[in-house]
Design an enzyme around this catalytic site. Structure first.
Site, mmCIF file in Angstrom:
data_model
loop_
_atom_site.group_PDB
_atom_site.id
_atom_site.type_symbol
_atom_site.label_atom_id
_atom_site.label_comp_id
_atom_site.label_asym_id
_atom_site.label_seq_id
_atom_site.Cartn_x
_atom_site.Cartn_y
_atom_site.Cartn_z
ATOM 1 N N CYS A 328 96.145 -33.078 71.103
ATOM 2 C CA CYS A 328 95.011 -32.843 72.016
ATOM 3 C C CYS A 328 95.298 -33.386 73.404
ATOM 4 C CB CYS A 328 93.733 -33.442 71.444
ATOM 5 S SG CYS A 328 93.877 -35.187 71.006
ATOM 6 N N HIS A 783 90.770 -38.800 70.273
ATOM 7 C CA HIS A 783 90.792 -37.377 70.591
ATOM 8 C C HIS A 783 90.551 -37.188 72.086
ATOM 9 C CE1 HIS A 783 90.515 -33.113 69.870
ATOM 10 N NE2 HIS A 783 89.278 -33.057 70.348
#
Length: 823
Positions: A328, A783
């Protein structure tokens, strides 16, 4: 069959050493899942989409291809998905962990094969027993081979991540337990140095019980367990409240600075009278605490806007990137970078010609080609088309993953990661470090090709001014940078009382064993306080050539130019009192319109006296740098490499652990951080001879012979380090070479700023156009998502999901991109 026989001599059977590109087109992200499928050459085993295969066939003379098309069928679920299923593991994509695909549909796939002969696209469907044996074996070899894309993914890691996988401690077999008569009861523990009765750790060498670490917000313990280790160096400790009847518990190794496995834990506990069969777990493990933090404080719902009804976006510039397993940070950085016009011009507008200039088999390993391929995939809109039956006004729930599958940057991630030890792994990484790495590769590639660097639009001049407290003399150090690190002063929080009350309520709930479900109350820091912190003078201790001693100096930092595009990093990562890296859970509302005139250098006042050149004060060739070994040992005990610790002590003039620690935190990302200290006595002798191969390689990259020679001298003929040294010292190369060849007087005689590159410059007024947010307790977990402003509307890019943003969390960002505002 006649046409097939005409090309029979060019058909090959793939060997184990052959790379087989059967999953993705060399030039695009077309695949067997695309409407037109993928064509694999049965001579070179390169894959091509329909748009490119004929041109390749005409140029190469290879006319026989395996056509692969893949279809899918939804598999009915035997059991309803459980979105509220309790998370039991600190993991992603494994049983019991965070499931990124919860509720997602399941499919089974079938592949259809055919042999196709170009240029007329004559199709021979398979299976076909009439085909020559060589063709059948070639087709079978392609199908059996592991695709090159899968190999690239394996090299970078991917798939699931399990944060609970721990290694066996190297001290587990050798630990010496003292026969000191200590017997520990099964409950009723208390820290031996304070009144805390939870978060207690028992040292497995002497049985001493102490409380855990104190966190930045004041929660946690009082550091007594780690202080006990500092005094005794007894390496292993067990968290008492986590011991279970089957002999499991949290074990921490202070020497290894990590949670570990002790395979002899039952025996080690029995030594101090603890019978695990009667033990009962009374506290959360470190993994469980992390899971709770992830679910409550990551603010996943806020940053991803998961509580909103998000409308998917389609078309050019709205293509998502699949998560390849902790990728990510790659996805967020590249989405933001490729919205910047100079990069879009180089890699999207001019991308097709850049791809065409590269031999097909070299494309997977060519940085420029992969940048062009990625830019075309993201910006063309070819892979972001709304289905014909999609109705955005419908109230029905839609499967975003099905609507927006996105593209998988597997080869891009591989080629970028191959040139960096950390980015070649499947671990989560810092987006800022990745951004710097990509821009460095871009700069090198541009220099080698003799082209302007598109990343130049981010670079700006920085001026550090040092004022000697003893003499009043000054020294200016000029450098360049790609981003502005903005400090976050916790002491400037406007809601200190509310944060303290929240932390107390959380602590009270945990003591009672109650689930704490309140929304997080984080420190709110005004943006103006961050700017004030940055412009304020910093006091440090450094050697003064005027006073001929280490004295206090004030350092102020200003920017000398304002770039077209400015990256700002909120420095949210800090260290605790025990030098543990942590992430600050803060809210900083960055402005939509930014004025940086307060940071702009006003120039050098007349009449200032400069510090004398200190070359005469340097050690003679016979002298060696004096390094305080006690400070080096103190730093090494914190887990830093010994050579880095020596450098820290040396370059801070033996001014103590605090100064050395500050140096370490500022230089942790230097390419030579862990390499041996090289002093002037080692690197400037007349006996040095530069490597001929190194000179040739560096000169081929565009550097002059004197520059290359100096870089090799400074890095002991290490070619990779020399290249990094040249790129990191580009602003002052001319002055450094002059100083080395002609002395300090010649370097000082250079015109002011003559050695600095030409930066883009203009108004100091900026507008916010994008930001990247991070969720997690450190840069190595969590994330990343990004928000980008397009046509006045914020869009959220969450891996493959691209949607219109409803409530962009501007106050929780990590990296911000500003564009110079129109006059």
């Amino acid at each position: 069959m006649e046409k097939l026989r005409q090309h029979f001599s060019r058909i090959k059977i793939p060997q184990p050493s052959d790379a087989v590109y059967k999953d993705e087109c060399m030039y695009s992200f077309d695949s067997p899942d695309s409407i037109t499928g993928l064509y694999v050459c049965l001579n070179t085993f390169l894959g091509f989409g329909r748009k490119y295969v004929l041109d390749y066939s005409n140029k190469s003379g290879n006319c026989v291809f395996l056509h692969r098309t893949r279809t899918r069928r939804e598999v009915p679920s035997e059991k309803e998905a459980e979105p509220d299923k309790k998370i039991a593991r600190l993991a992603i994509g494994v049983e019991g962990g965070f499931n990124p695909d919860v509720g997602a549909k399941k499919y089974e796939y079938s592949t259809t094969l055919a042999v196709v002969i170009l240029p007329d696209f004559e199709v021979i469907t398979l299976p076909n027993d009439d085909l020559p044996q060589l063709v059948l074996e070639s087709v079978l070899g392609v199908e059996k081979a592991e695709g090159a894309l899968q190999q690239a993914a394996a090299n970078c890691g991917g798939g699931s991540w399990d944060g609970e996988v721990r290694q066996i401690s190297r001290h587990a077999d050798s630990i010496q337990q003292l026969d000191n008569g200590v017997k520990v009861p099964p409950k009723g523990w208390q820290c031996s140095q304070c009144d805390l009765t939870d978060n207690l750790w028992m040292n497995l060498t002497d049985g001493a019980i102490h409380c855990g670490r104190r966190q930045l917000d004041g929660s946690g313990g009082n550091n007594h367990a780690v202080e006990h280790y500092d005094q005794t160096k007894y390496p292993l400790a067990v968290k008492l409240g986590t011991i279970t009847a089957d002999g499991k518990a949290d074990v921490y190794s202070y020497a290894e600075d990590d949670m570990v496995i002790d395979p002899h834990l039952v025996k080690h506990l029995a030594h101090f009278g603890i019978n695990v069969s009667v033990m009962e777990k009374t506290e959360k493990t470190m993994a469980e605490l992390e899971i709770d933090f992830n679910q409550r404080v990551w603010e996943y719902s806020r940053l991803t806007e998961s509580g909103q009804k998000l409308v998917p976006m389609f078309g050019p510039g709205y293509t998502g990137l699949r998560n390849l397993g902790n990728s990510c940070y790659v996805n967020s950085v590249m989405q933001v970078l490729l919205t910047v016009p100079p990069l879009a011009e180089r890699y999207y507008i001019s991308g097709p010609e850049r791809l065409a200039a590269v031999e097909p088999k070299r494309i997977p390993q060519d940085f420029d080609a992969q940048m062009a391929k990625l830019a075309i995939g993201l910006l063309s809109g070819e892979y972001s088309k709304a289905p014909a039956d999609y109705d955005p006004s419908s109230a029905a729930e839609v499967d975003i993953d099905e609507l927006q599958p996105g593209i998988a940057p597997g080869f891009f991630r591989s080629v970028v990661g191959s040139q960096h030890p950390e980015f070649s792994t499947k671990k989560q990484q810092d987006a800022m470090e990745y951004l710097e790495h990509v821009l460095k590769l871009m700069e090198r590639s541009s220099l080698k090709a003799g082209l302007p660097d598109p990343g130049h639009c981010f670079r700006f001049g920085v001026e550090d001014k040092f004022v000697c407290s003893a003499s009043g003399c000054v020294r200016y150090v000029e450098r360049s940078d790609l981003y502005l690190p903005l400090p976050v002063p916790l002491e400037a929080a406007t809601n200190k009382l509310q944060v303290q009350e929240y932390n107390q309520r959380k602590l009270d709930a945990e003591k009672l064993g109650n689930r704490f479900t309140e929304d997080a109350v984080r420190s709110s820091i005004p943006y103006e306080a961050c700017i004030s912190k940055m412009v304020a003078p910093e006091v440090l201790t450094a050697y003064s050539s005027a006073a001929k001693a280490s004295v206090p100096m004030t350092k102020t930092t200003r920017i000398t130019t304002c770039p077209d595009y400015l990256f700002i990093q909120l420095v949210k990562f800090d260290v605790t009192e025990t030098w543990e890296p942590v992430k600050l859970d803060v809210s900083v509302r960055m402005p939509d319109t930014l004025h940086l005139s307060v940071l702009r250098s006003a120039g050098r006042p007349e009449g200032e006296k400069t510090l004398p050149d200190d070359s005469a004060d340097q050690p003679t060739p016979a002298a060696a740098p004096v390094i305080d070994e006690a400070v080096v040992k103190q730093l090494c005990d914190m887990g830093f490499p010994v050579e880095a610790c020596k450098k820290a002590v040396h370059f801070t003039g033996n001014c103590g652990a605090d100064a050395a620690m500050n140096w370490i935190m500022e230089h942790m990302n230097d390419p030579d951080f862990s390499l041996p200290l090289v002093t002037s006595t080692q690197s400037t002798g007349d006996s040095f001879t530069a490597s001929a191969e190194g000179l040739m390689m560096l000169e081929s990259m565009g550097f002059t012979e004197p520059q290359a020679r100096l870089a090799l001298r400074e890095t002991q003929n290490n070619l990779e380090r020399a290249a990094d040294w040249l790129f990191s010292h580009q602003p002052e190369l001319e002055q450094l070479v002059a100083r080395h060849e002609q002395g300090a007087a010649a370097a000082a005689a250079l015109p002011t700023h003559a050695h600095m590159p030409n930066f883009t410059d203009g108004s100091s007024k900026y507008e916010l156009v994008a930001f990247i947010s991070h969720m997690g307790t450190s840069i190595h977990v969590g994330h990343y998502v990004c928000h980008i402003k397009k046509d006045g509307q914020w869009t959220i890019f969450n891996d493959n999901k691209v949607s219109k943003s409803v409530d962009p969390p501007i106050d929780l960002g990590y990296l911000y991109l500003y564009k110079r505002a129109a006059s």
